[in-house]
Design a protein around this motif. Sequence first.
Motif, short mmCIF file in Angstrom:
data_model
loop_
_atom_site.label_atom_id
_atom_site.label_comp_id
_atom_site.label_asym_id
_atom_site.label_seq_id
_atom_site.Cartn_x
_atom_site.Cartn_y
_atom_site.Cartn_z
N GLU A 1 -4.28 30.98 -11.05
CA GLU A 1 -5.59 30.73 -10.43
C GLU A 1 -5.84 29.23 -10.28
OE1 GLU A 1 -8.25 32.78 -13.05
OE2 GLU A 1 -7.79 34.74 -12.20
N VAL A 2 -5.53 28.46 -11.31
CA VAL A 2 -5.74 27.01 -11.27
C VAL A 2 -4.87 26.37 -10.19
CG1 VAL A 2 -5.34 24.87 -12.57
CG2 VAL A 2 -6.54 26.77 -13.64
N ILE A 3 -3.61 26.78 -10.11
CA ILE A 3 -2.71 26.24 -9.09
C ILE A 3 -3.27 26.53 -7.69
CG2 ILE A 3 -0.43 26.49 -8.02
CD1 ILE A 3 0.65 26.96 -10.92
N ALA B 1 5.36 25.16 -15.27
CA ALA B 1 4.28 24.88 -16.22
C ALA B 1 4.88 24.56 -17.58
CB ALA B 1 3.36 26.08 -16.34
N TYR B 2 4.27 23.60 -18.24
CA TYR B 2 4.63 23.23 -19.61
C TYR B 2 3.61 23.90 -20.51
CZ TYR B 2 5.62 20.23 -23.61
OH TYR B 2 5.96 19.76 -24.85
N ILE C 1 -1.84 26.33 -24.30
CA ILE C 1 -2.28 25.35 -23.33
C ILE C 1 -1.18 25.19 -22.29
CG2 ILE C 1 -2.98 22.95 -22.97
CD1 ILE C 1 -3.80 23.04 -26.02
N GLY C 2 -1.54 25.35 -21.02
CA GLY C 2 -0.57 25.23 -19.94
C GLY C 2 -0.93 24.09 -19.01
N VAL C 3 0.09 23.32 -18.65
CA VAL C 3 -0.07 22.18 -17.74
C VAL C 3 1.02 22.27 -16.68
CG1 VAL C 3 -0.04 19.66 -17.56
CG2 VAL C 3 -0.96 20.75 -19.61
N THR D 1 -4.94 24.57 -18.10
CA THR D 1 -5.88 25.56 -18.62
C THR D 1 -5.39 26.03 -19.98
OG1 THR D 1 -7.13 27.56 -18.06
CG2 THR D 1 -4.76 27.57 -17.53
N CYS D 2 -6.19 26.88 -20.62
CA CYS D 2 -5.79 27.44 -21.92
C CYS D 2 -6.21 28.90 -21.99
CB CYS D 2 -6.39 26.63 -23.06
SG CYS D 2 -8.19 26.62 -23.10
#
Length: 74
Positions: free
Chosen positions: A44-46, A7-8, A19-21, A30-31
């Motif tokens: 969770e997003v992954i 994640a960046y 903020i993570g991407v 997400t943030c």
Amino acid sequence: MTNSYTAYIEKDNESGLYIGVVPSIAGARTCAATIDELQIKLKEVIELCLEEMDAEDIAQFPVFAGISQIEVAI
């Protein structure tokens, strides 16, 4: 099976949010107010993104090679 994803993470100066991407997964961003909260939300997003993909899609993810910081005079 467990996989790792890179994640960046940036901190937004205006909102103060992190903020993570995850560049290798389209839509995985997400943030959150703290890094710890961001880590939980990114996981969770992954998981949600991966549920929508098949094994062939996942096998095509790019492999993390590194990050480089480039200095430019302005």
